[in-house]
Design a protein around this motif. Structure first.
Motif, PDB file in Angstrom:
ATOM      1  N   LYS A  39       0.833  -1.211   0.000  1.00 41.02           N
ATOM      2  CA  LYS A  39       0.000   0.000   0.000  1.00 41.02           C
ATOM      3  C   LYS A  39       0.864   1.256   0.000  1.00 41.02           C
ATOM      4  CE  LYS A  39      -3.734   2.528   0.640  1.00 41.02           C
ATOM      5  NZ  LYS A  39      -4.126   3.260  -0.542  1.00 41.02           N
ATOM      6  N   ASP A  43       0.853   3.963  -3.036  1.00 39.05           N
ATOM      7  CA  ASP A  43       0.572   5.381  -2.796  1.00 39.05           C
ATOM      8  C   ASP A  43       1.719   6.260  -3.294  1.00 39.05           C
ATOM      9  OD1 ASP A  43      -1.824   4.648  -1.662  1.00 39.05           O
ATOM     10  OD2 ASP A  43      -1.201   5.035   0.409  1.00 39.05           O
ATOM     11  N   GLU A  46       1.790   6.424  -7.060  1.00 35.83           N
ATOM     12  CA  GLU A  46       0.661   7.180  -7.588  1.00 35.83           C
ATOM     13  C   GLU A  46       0.736   8.655  -7.199  1.00 35.83           C
ATOM     14  OE1 GLU A  46      -2.701   5.055  -6.051  1.00 35.83           O
ATOM     15  OE2 GLU A  46      -2.352   3.327  -7.354  1.00 35.83           O
ATOM     16  N   ASP A  48       0.727   9.783  -4.092  1.00 31.67           N
ATOM     17  CA  ASP A  48      -0.002  10.020  -2.846  1.00 31.67           C
ATOM     18  C   ASP A  48       0.851   9.588  -1.658  1.00 31.67           C
ATOM     19  OD1 ASP A  48      -2.195  10.796  -4.336  1.00 31.67           O
ATOM     20  OD2 ASP A  48      -3.000   8.773  -4.407  1.00 31.67           O
ATOM     21  N   PRO A  51      -1.297  10.274   3.317  1.00 38.24           N
ATOM     22  CA  PRO A  51      -2.755  10.195   3.247  1.00 38.24           C
ATOM     23  C   PRO A  51      -3.339  11.599   3.063  1.00 38.24           C
ATOM     24  CG  PRO A  51      -1.932   8.970   5.133  1.00 38.24           C
ATOM     25  CD  PRO A  51      -0.768   9.715   4.542  1.00 38.24           C
TER      26      PRO A  51
END
Length: 118
Positions: A39, A43, A46, A48, A51
């Motif tokens: 994860k 992130d 991408e 990201d 959060p």
């Protein structure tokens, strides 16, 4: 993760403090360490890295407690950060070590350059 059994295992070495921080983050998010690492990587790839809540809650002004925090010695800042976000504290420590190494390398290169005859 669908089809995980068909994915070849990948060995990963990491410092104990990062492993522990990832383990805690995985526990907080109800995921396995493997799923948490996947994860985090997804992130990051991408764009990201943090959060969305980290971005939307970013302060636009510095308050008194932040001034107090940043006026403390770096090691004290990291100790406090570790209580809030152990993974971020581990990343900050690694970043500090790389920055110090880079500065040492730059100083050495300048010294070597200054020794050469022109």
């Amino acid at each position: 993760m669908k089809g995980a059994r068909n994915i070849a295992p990948f060995g990963l070495r990491m410092p104990d403090e990062i492993r522990e921080a990832v383990q805690q983050r995985a526990k907080n998010n109800g995921r396995s360490m493997n799923a948490e690492i996947v994860k985090i990587l997804q992130d990051a790839l991408e764009g990201d890295e943090l959060p969305p809540s980290y971005h939307s809650d970013a302060p636009t002004e510095v308050n008194e407690s932040q001034m107090e925090f940043y006026s403390q010695p770096r090691e004290e800042q990291l100790k406090q950060l570790e209580k809030i976000d152990p993974l971020q504290a581990a990343i900050e420590r690694i970043s500090d070590n790389y920055s110090k190494k880079m500065m040492d390398d730059v100083k050495k290169a300048i010294q070597e350059f200054n020794k050469k005859p022109t």
